[in-house]
Design a protein around this motif. Structure first.
Motif, mmCIF file in Angstrom:
data_model
loop_
_atom_site.group_PDB
_atom_site.id
_atom_site.type_symbol
_atom_site.label_atom_id
_atom_site.label_comp_id
_atom_site.label_asym_id
_atom_site.label_seq_id
_atom_site.Cartn_x
_atom_site.Cartn_y
_atom_site.Cartn_z
ATOM 1 N N ALA A 37 0.816 -1.215 0.000
ATOM 2 C CA ALA A 37 0.000 0.000 0.000
ATOM 3 C C ALA A 37 0.849 1.265 0.000
ATOM 4 N N ARG A 41 -0.896 3.162 -2.819
ATOM 5 C CA ARG A 41 -1.677 4.309 -2.332
ATOM 6 C C ARG A 41 -0.787 5.484 -1.949
ATOM 7 N N GLY A 44 1.011 6.091 -5.346
ATOM 8 C CA GLY A 44 -0.037 6.175 -6.360
ATOM 9 C C GLY A 44 0.272 5.449 -7.648
ATOM 10 N N LYS A 244 0.774 10.585 -7.051
ATOM 11 C CA LYS A 244 0.479 11.276 -5.797
ATOM 12 C C LYS A 244 1.052 12.691 -5.798
#
Length: 398
Positions: A37, A41, A44, A244
Motif C-alpha cells: 500500500a 496508495r 499512487g 500522488k
C-alpha cells in the motif's frame, strides 16, 4: 506566445509508445520488504514500464511518431524537436537519428532540448512560435525518456520509460493553446544527473516541496493576471513523476474550492492519472501522458451523457522540470479531438505487455548500459536500438 497572430495553434495529433514489458509495483514492494500500500496508495503507482536494451529514446520516439505518421502531411513538416533528459550522445541530437529512421526529408530542421522534465514543453512552445511564423508548416515534438533511480533506492518505484509524440499545427484537431502562460525558474539543486552517471541524483522531499512551491507561485500569478477561477476549467493536468505528486498540487489548487469544482477537478485528475499509474515516470513525457490519458478516459467516462464530447473544455496544464523551470498554461479542446487520438490502439499496447518477475526486472536494469557493443534482443515490432558499431549507435526495424 505572440499576441500578434490570429491563427489558432496547438496539438493536432498525439502518439504514444511504451516498452513491451512492465513490473507490478506490488511485486517490487514485497521484494523490497515494503507494505504494498505504500507504493499503490502512498505513491499512487500500479505498474512501471521496463525498457529492454533495445528500447532507448530514439527507438521509442520513432515508434511514437510512427503511430501518427500516416496522418501527417510530410510536405508541410518543417521541424522535429526531441525533449529528453536521457541523452544518448554529448553532441549529436537524438532527433537526427529519429529523422533518419523515419526517412524524413533532409530539409526538415531537427534538434534536441534538455531541461530535465521540462524539455518537451520547451519544445512545444518553440513549435508554437515556429507555426505562428509559418502557418502553413507543422512541427513534430517528441518527449522520450528512461527514468532510472537505482535498485533499492527511494525513487525506484517511480521509474518508467516511454515516449509521446505531438504534431503541432495551425487549426489543430485536439487542443488550441491560449496566449496566457505563466513561467517561473530558479537555480535549484533538487534533481540532477552528472556526466558519467546512469541514474539520477535526487533529494526527494526537497524536490516535492520545490514542485509544490513553483506550482503555487505560477497558479497564483495566473489567477491574478487573468481573473479566471476554478469554475472556468474542466480539468487541471500535471507533470506526474508519480501520481500522488500531482494530487498534492491539485490539493493546493483546491484549497478554496467549492463542492462542484472539487468534485469535477478531482474526478478529471483521476482520468488523467490512469496511464501514468500504469506506465510510470516518462520525465519529459509525463505531462503529455496525463493529457492523453484524460482525453481518452474522460471521453469514455462521459459517454453515457450526451455524446461524451470534451469539445470546448478549457483545461490548464502544469509543466515542471527540476533544476528548476515550470510553466502554467491553458488550452481549449477542439471539436475534432477524437480524430487525433488512438485510444483503442493504446489500450491494446498496454494490455499486451509482459509482466516481469522482480528478478527479470533487476537483470534488465543491470544490463541496460552494460553491453552497448552487442546486438540486442529484437522487439516483436517497431524500431529498436541494435547496439554500437565503430562507436556509432545502430538502429533497425523488426
Amino acid at each position: 506566445m505572440s499576441s500578434n497572430t490570429e491563427v489558432h495553434i496547438g496539438i493536432d495529433r498525439m502518439g504514444m509508445f511504451v516498452p513491451e514489458q512492465y513490473l507490478d509495483v506490488e511485486d517490487l514492494a514485497r521484494a523490497r520488504h515494503v507494505e504494498p500500500a505504500k507504493f499503490t496508495r502512498g505513491i499512487g503507482q500500479s505498474r512501471m514500464s521496463v525498457p529492454r536494451h533495445c528500447d532507448d529514446i530514439v527507438s521509442m520516439g520513432a515508434n511514437a511518431i510512427a503511430e501518427i505518421l500516416p496522418d501527417i502531411d510530410i510536405d508541410r513538416l518543417g521541424l522535429l524537436i526531441v525533449g529528453t533528459e536521457s541523452g544518448i550522445d554529448q553532441s549529436k541530437s537524438s532527433s537526427l537519428f529519429i529523422k533518419h529512421l523515419l526517412n524524413l526529408a533532409n530539409r526538415i530542421e531537427s534538434f534536441e532540448i534538455k531541461e530535465a522534465c521540462f524539455g518537451a514543453t520547451a519544445g512545444l512552445f518553440v513549435a508554437y512560435h515556429y507555426v505562428a511564423a509559418h502557418p502553413d508548416r507543422t512541427v513534430l515534438v517528441v518527449a522520450s525518456d528512461v527514468a532510472r533511480y537505482g535498485l533499492g533506492t527511494a525513487g525506484e518505484v517511480t521509474q518508467g520509460a516511454g515516449a509521446i509524440a505531438m504534431l503541432v499545427s495551425a487549426d489543430p484537431d485536439i487542443l488550441v493553446l491560449n496566449d496566457d502562460a505563466e513561467d517561473y525558474s530558479d537555480d535549484i539543486n533538487d534533481f540532477w544527473r552528472p556526466n558519467g552517471h546512469t541514474e539520477a541524483l535526487v533529494d526527494g522531499k526537497y524536490s516535492t516541496q520545490v514542485y509544490l512551491d513553483f506550482f503555487r507561485h505560477v497558479f497564483d500569478e495566473y489567477r491574478d493576471k487573468t481573473a479566471l477561477g476554478l469554475d472556468d476549467f474542466g480539468a487541471l493536468l500535471f507533470h506526474l513523476p508519480f501520481t500522488k505528486m500531482g494530487m498534492k498540487a491539485l490539493r493546493v489548487a483546491l484549497e478554496d474550492a467549492d463542492v462542484d469544482d472539487r468534485k469535477r477537478l478531482e474526478h478529471n485528475f483521476e482520468m488523467s492519472a490512469r496511464y501514468s499509474r500504469d506506465v510510470g515516470n516518462l520525465y519529459t513525457g509525463s505531462l503529455y501522458l496525463s493529457l492523453l490519458s484524460w482525453l481518452e478516459h474522460a471521453d469514455l467516462d462521459q459517454a453515457g451523457s450526451g455524446d461524451g464530447s470534451l469539445a470546448g473544455t478549457r483545461i490548464a496544464l502544469f509543466s515542471y522540470g527540476s533544476g528548476a523551470m515550470c510553466k502554467f498554461f491553458t488550452g481549449r479542446i477542439q471539436p475534432g479531438y477524437r480524430r487525433g487520438l488512438r485510444a483503442e490502439s493504446h489500450a491494446r499496447m498496454l494490455n499486451a505487455r509482459k509482466r516481469l518477475t522482480v528478478q527479470e526486472y533487476e537483470q534488465l536494469f543491470d544490463e541496460y548500459y552494460a553491453s552497448e557493443d552487442v546486438q540486442t534482443e529484437k522487439p516483436e515490432s517497431g524500431f529498436y536500438y541494435a547496439g554500437v558499431k565503430h562507436d556509432i549507435r545502430q538502429y533497425s526495424r523488426a
